[in-house]
Design a protein around this motif. Structure first.
Motif, PDB file in Angstrom:
ATOM      1  N   MET A 165       7.044  15.164  -2.176  1.00  0.00           N
ATOM      2  CA  MET A 165       6.874  13.707  -2.227  1.00  0.00           C
ATOM      3  C   MET A 165       5.585  13.314  -1.505  1.00  0.00           C
ATOM      4  SD  MET A 165       9.344  10.722  -0.716  1.00  0.00           S
ATOM      5  CE  MET A 165      10.667  11.125  -1.844  1.00  0.00           C
ATOM      6  N   ALA A 166       4.769  12.522  -2.131  1.00  0.00           N
ATOM      7  CA  ALA A 166       3.521  12.062  -1.535  1.00  0.00           C
ATOM      8  C   ALA A 166       3.715  10.682  -0.931  1.00  0.00           C
ATOM      9  CB  ALA A 166       2.416  12.024  -2.592  1.00  0.00           C
ATOM     10  N   ARG A 167       2.757  10.289  -0.111  1.00  0.00           N
ATOM     11  CA  ARG A 167       2.865   8.979   0.534  1.00  0.00           C
ATOM     12  C   ARG A 167       2.870   7.844  -0.480  1.00  0.00           C
ATOM     13  NH1 ARG A 167      -0.891   9.258   6.019  1.00  0.00           N
ATOM     14  NH2 ARG A 167       0.125  11.090   6.927  1.00  0.00           N
ATOM     15  N   ARG A 168       2.156   8.048  -1.580  1.00  0.00           N
ATOM     16  CA  ARG A 168       2.105   6.973  -2.574  1.00  0.00           C
ATOM     17  C   ARG A 168       3.449   6.756  -3.261  1.00  0.00           C
ATOM     18  NH1 ARG A 168      -0.910  11.151  -4.866  1.00  0.00           N
ATOM     19  NH2 ARG A 168       0.073  12.156  -6.676  1.00  0.00           N
ATOM     20  N   ASP A 169       4.349   7.762  -3.126  1.00  0.00           N
ATOM     21  CA  ASP A 169       5.668   7.619  -3.734  1.00  0.00           C
ATOM     22  C   ASP A 169       6.590   6.741  -2.903  1.00  0.00           C
ATOM     23  OD1 ASP A 169       4.978   9.274  -5.873  1.00  0.00           O
ATOM     24  OD2 ASP A 169       5.441  11.074  -4.704  1.00  0.00           O
ATOM     25  N   ILE A 170       6.203   6.479  -1.666  1.00  0.00           N
ATOM     26  CA  ILE A 170       7.015   5.624  -0.809  1.00  0.00           C
ATOM     27  C   ILE A 170       6.664   4.170  -1.107  1.00  0.00           C
ATOM     28  CG2 ILE A 170       7.576   4.996   1.568  1.00  0.00           C
ATOM     29  CD1 ILE A 170       6.816   7.809   2.394  1.00  0.00           C
ATOM     30  N   LYS A 171       7.631   3.452  -1.579  1.00  0.00           N
ATOM     31  CA  LYS A 171       7.400   2.054  -1.958  1.00  0.00           C
ATOM     32  C   LYS A 171       8.357   1.162  -1.177  1.00  0.00           C
ATOM     33  CE  LYS A 171       5.874   3.234  -6.629  1.00  0.00           C
ATOM     34  NZ  LYS A 171       6.095   3.038  -8.085  1.00  0.00           N
ATOM     35  N   PRO A 172       7.958   0.807   0.039  1.00  0.00           N
ATOM     36  CA  PRO A 172       8.867   0.018   0.880  1.00  0.00           C
ATOM     37  C   PRO A 172       9.169  -1.362   0.303  1.00  0.00           C
ATOM     38  CG  PRO A 172       6.678   0.118   1.856  1.00  0.00           C
ATOM     39  CD  PRO A 172       6.686   1.088   0.721  1.00  0.00           C
ATOM     40  N   PHE A 173       8.248  -1.892  -0.512  1.00  0.00           N
ATOM     41  CA  PHE A 173       8.432  -3.248  -1.035  1.00  0.00           C
ATOM     42  C   PHE A 173       8.789  -3.256  -2.525  1.00  0.00           C
ATOM     43  CE2 PHE A 173       5.160  -3.530   2.346  1.00  0.00           C
ATOM     44  CZ  PHE A 173       5.953  -4.136   3.307  1.00  0.00           C
ATOM     45  N   GLY A 174       9.208  -2.104  -3.038  1.00  0.00           N
ATOM     46  CA  GLY A 174       9.608  -2.042  -4.437  1.00  0.00           C
ATOM     47  C   GLY A 174       8.431  -2.323  -5.369  1.00  0.00           C
ATOM     48  N   ASN A 175       8.694  -3.064  -6.434  1.00  0.00           N
ATOM     49  CA  ASN A 175       7.639  -3.385  -7.409  1.00  0.00           C
ATOM     50  C   ASN A 175       6.987  -4.736  -7.133  1.00  0.00           C
ATOM     51  OD1 ASN A 175       9.770  -5.033  -8.071  1.00  0.00           O
ATOM     52  ND2 ASN A 175       9.422  -4.898 -10.283  1.00  0.00           N
ATOM     53  N   VAL A 176       7.283  -5.321  -5.961  1.00  0.00           N
ATOM     54  CA  VAL A 176       6.732  -6.647  -5.649  1.00  0.00           C
ATOM     55  C   VAL A 176       5.205  -6.630  -5.554  1.00  0.00           C
ATOM     56  CG1 VAL A 176       6.718  -8.540  -3.984  1.00  0.00           C
ATOM     57  CG2 VAL A 176       8.857  -7.372  -4.530  1.00  0.00           C
ATOM     58  N   PRO A 177       4.567  -5.648  -4.887  1.00  0.00           N
ATOM     59  CA  PRO A 177       3.097  -5.635  -4.863  1.00  0.00           C
ATOM     60  C   PRO A 177       2.481  -5.596  -6.262  1.00  0.00           C
ATOM     61  CG  PRO A 177       3.961  -4.159  -3.199  1.00  0.00           C
ATOM     62  CD  PRO A 177       5.129  -4.578  -4.028  1.00  0.00           C
ATOM     63  N   LYS A 178       3.081  -4.797  -7.150  1.00  0.00           N
ATOM     64  CA  LYS A 178       2.574  -4.729  -8.523  1.00  0.00           C
ATOM     65  C   LYS A 178       2.730  -6.078  -9.218  1.00  0.00           C
ATOM     66  CE  LYS A 178       3.039  -2.042 -12.785  1.00  0.00           C
ATOM     67  NZ  LYS A 178       3.775  -0.933 -13.459  1.00  0.00           N
ATOM     68  N   LYS A 179       3.865  -6.731  -8.967  1.00  0.00           N
ATOM     69  CA  LYS A 179       4.092  -8.051  -9.557  1.00  0.00           C
ATOM     70  C   LYS A 179       3.073  -9.064  -9.028  1.00  0.00           C
ATOM     71  CE  LYS A 179       8.345  -9.499  -9.610  1.00  0.00           C
ATOM     72  NZ  LYS A 179       9.628 -10.123  -9.163  1.00  0.00           N
ATOM     73  N   ALA A 180       2.788  -8.994  -7.721  1.00  0.00           N
ATOM     74  CA  ALA A 180       1.830  -9.925  -7.116  1.00  0.00           C
ATOM     75  C   ALA A 180       0.428  -9.718  -7.683  1.00  0.00           C
ATOM     76  CB  ALA A 180       1.813  -9.749  -5.602  1.00  0.00           C
ATOM     77  N   ILE A 181       0.035  -8.443  -7.837  1.00  0.00           N
ATOM     78  CA  ILE A 181      -1.286  -8.147  -8.398  1.00  0.00           C
ATOM     79  C   ILE A 181      -1.385  -8.663  -9.829  1.00  0.00           C
ATOM     80  CG2 ILE A 181      -2.799  -6.270  -9.147  1.00  0.00           C
ATOM     81  CD1 ILE A 181      -1.805  -4.677  -6.732  1.00  0.00           C
ATOM     82  N   GLY A 182      -0.307  -8.487 -10.596  1.00  0.00           N
ATOM     83  CA  GLY A 182      -0.305  -8.964 -11.974  1.00  0.00           C
ATOM     84  C   GLY A 182      -0.443 -10.470 -12.063  1.00  0.00           C
ATOM     85  N   GLN A 183       0.298 -11.179 -11.214  1.00  0.00           N
ATOM     86  CA  GLN A 183       0.224 -12.641 -11.234  1.00  0.00           C
ATOM     87  C   GLN A 183      -1.148 -13.136 -10.796  1.00  0.00           C
ATOM     88  OE1 GLN A 183       3.398 -14.593  -9.153  1.00  0.00           O
ATOM     89  NE2 GLN A 183       5.016 -13.624 -10.363  1.00  0.00           N
ATOM     90  N   MET A 184      -1.719 -12.506  -9.770  1.00  0.00           N
ATOM     91  CA  MET A 184      -3.046 -12.911  -9.309  1.00  0.00           C
ATOM     92  C   MET A 184      -4.092 -12.663 -10.389  1.00  0.00           C
ATOM     93  SD  MET A 184      -2.900 -14.233  -6.288  1.00  0.00           S
ATOM     94  CE  MET A 184      -4.565 -14.087  -5.673  1.00  0.00           C
ATOM     95  N   GLY A 185      -3.984 -11.505 -11.056  1.00  0.00           N
ATOM     96  CA  GLY A 185      -4.943 -11.195 -12.112  1.00  0.00           C
ATOM     97  C   GLY A 185      -4.851 -12.161 -13.277  1.00  0.00           C
ATOM     98  N   ARG A 186      -3.619 -12.468 -13.696  1.00  0.00           N
ATOM     99  CA  ARG A 186      -3.434 -13.390 -14.827  1.00  0.00           C
ATOM    100  C   ARG A 186      -3.922 -14.791 -14.505  1.00  0.00           C
ATOM    101  NH1 ARG A 186       1.458 -10.588 -15.392  1.00  0.00           N
ATOM    102  NH2 ARG A 186       2.554 -12.180 -14.172  1.00  0.00           N
TER     103      ARG A 186
END
Length: 281
Positions: free
Chosen positions: A1-22
């Motif tokens: 397991m790599a550090r990038r596999d640890i997602k303490p905040f779930g998919n929320v950061p990805k959702k935030a990036i998507g909303q900001m980009g849109r």
């Protein structure tokens, strides 16, 4: 397991990036289009008249004074021929200016919800709360994952300044201030578009406005036709634009100004970009 596999905040950061980009892309496109509109206005405001136009204006406005006719105004048809000839290049912008304003209006209407940067930023605290909730729910599992990747924590005694918390202040939480709808970017943008819409026909109808509002004599009154004071102007009155000026009896127009051609090309380009924003491939 790599550090990038640890997602303490779930998919929320990805959702935030998507909303900001849109939301940022339409806002950036809107601002770029707005800057082009300013460029169009500034460029057309500083256009130089041709020699033929200058002579025609001089004849229309001041030649009656040489005959002592200081109170005579040009006939409406005469005024329209002179001003339409002088503004023939500017009238070429009309069609593209109308399309530009319509595209700006459509993009402004589409900038709502997740496509509105103001809406996204004002509701960003909800994503932060969701992220913290995810971290809290997944706390035990996250601790296990961190221990596997980084090893068990080693605690060393350290001296740190004491921290005191004011329980009363801590319980107050964040204060969310209500905003007057008139202060939002959305309302300001809608107000701007409503004012801009009033000038949709500005370039196509400028000659008519100038002659009708201040330059030409009212219908039925004696007027100056370029040679004498008469009851009516008998020459043909041409339309607006370069092509119509071939029959203009008062002003000779040679062709499209290169500066106007550049402005038209820029308007076409930004209209296309705005269309892509509204109807992505």
């Amino acid at each position: 397991m790599a550090r990038r596999d640890i997602k303490p905040f779930g998919n929320v950061p990805k959702k935030a990036i998507g909303q900001m980009g849109r939301s940022l892309l339409p806002s950036r496109t809107f601002l770029q289009a707005l800057n082009l509109g300013i460029e169009v206005i500034n460029t057309t405001d500083h256009l130089h008249f041709s020699k033929d136009c200058s002579r025609a204006l001089l004849r229309m406005q001041y030649c009656p004074h040489c005959q002592g006719l200081t109170l005579s105004k040009p006939c409406m048809g005469y005024c329209l021929n002179v001003i339409r000839g002088c503004l023939a290049n500017m009238a070429e912008v009309d069609l593209h200016w109308r399309g530009y304003i319509q595209s700006m209006e459509e993009l402004s209407s589409a900038m709502s919800g997740t496509y509105d940067i103001e809406h996204v930023l004002l509701n960003f605290h909800a994503l932060v709360n969701e992220a913290l909730l995810q971290a809290r729910i997944n706390g035990p599992e996250l601790s296990q994952q961190v221990n596997k990747v980084c090893g068990p924590p080693v605690r060393k005694p350290t001296q740190s300044p004491g921290c005191s918390f004011d329980q009363n202040k801590d319980n107050q939480g964040l204060k969310i201030f209500s905003r007057d709808s008139e202060e939002t970017l959305t309302s300001r943008r809608k107000e701007f578009i409503s004012h801009l819409r009033l000038y949709r026909a500005f370039y196509g109808g400028l000659a008519d406005q100038l002659c009708g509002n201040e330059l030409a004599a009212a219908d039925g009154l004696p007027c100056w036709n370029g040679e004498d004071v008469v009851r009516s102007y008998t020459h043909r009155v041409v339309g607006s634009g370069i092509k119509a000026q071939s029959a203009n009896p008062e002003v000779k127009v040679k062709g499209t100004d290169p500066v106007i051609s550049q402005i038209i090309d820029k308007l076409k380009h930004v209209i296309q970009r705005l269309g892509v924003m509204l109807f992505p491939p």
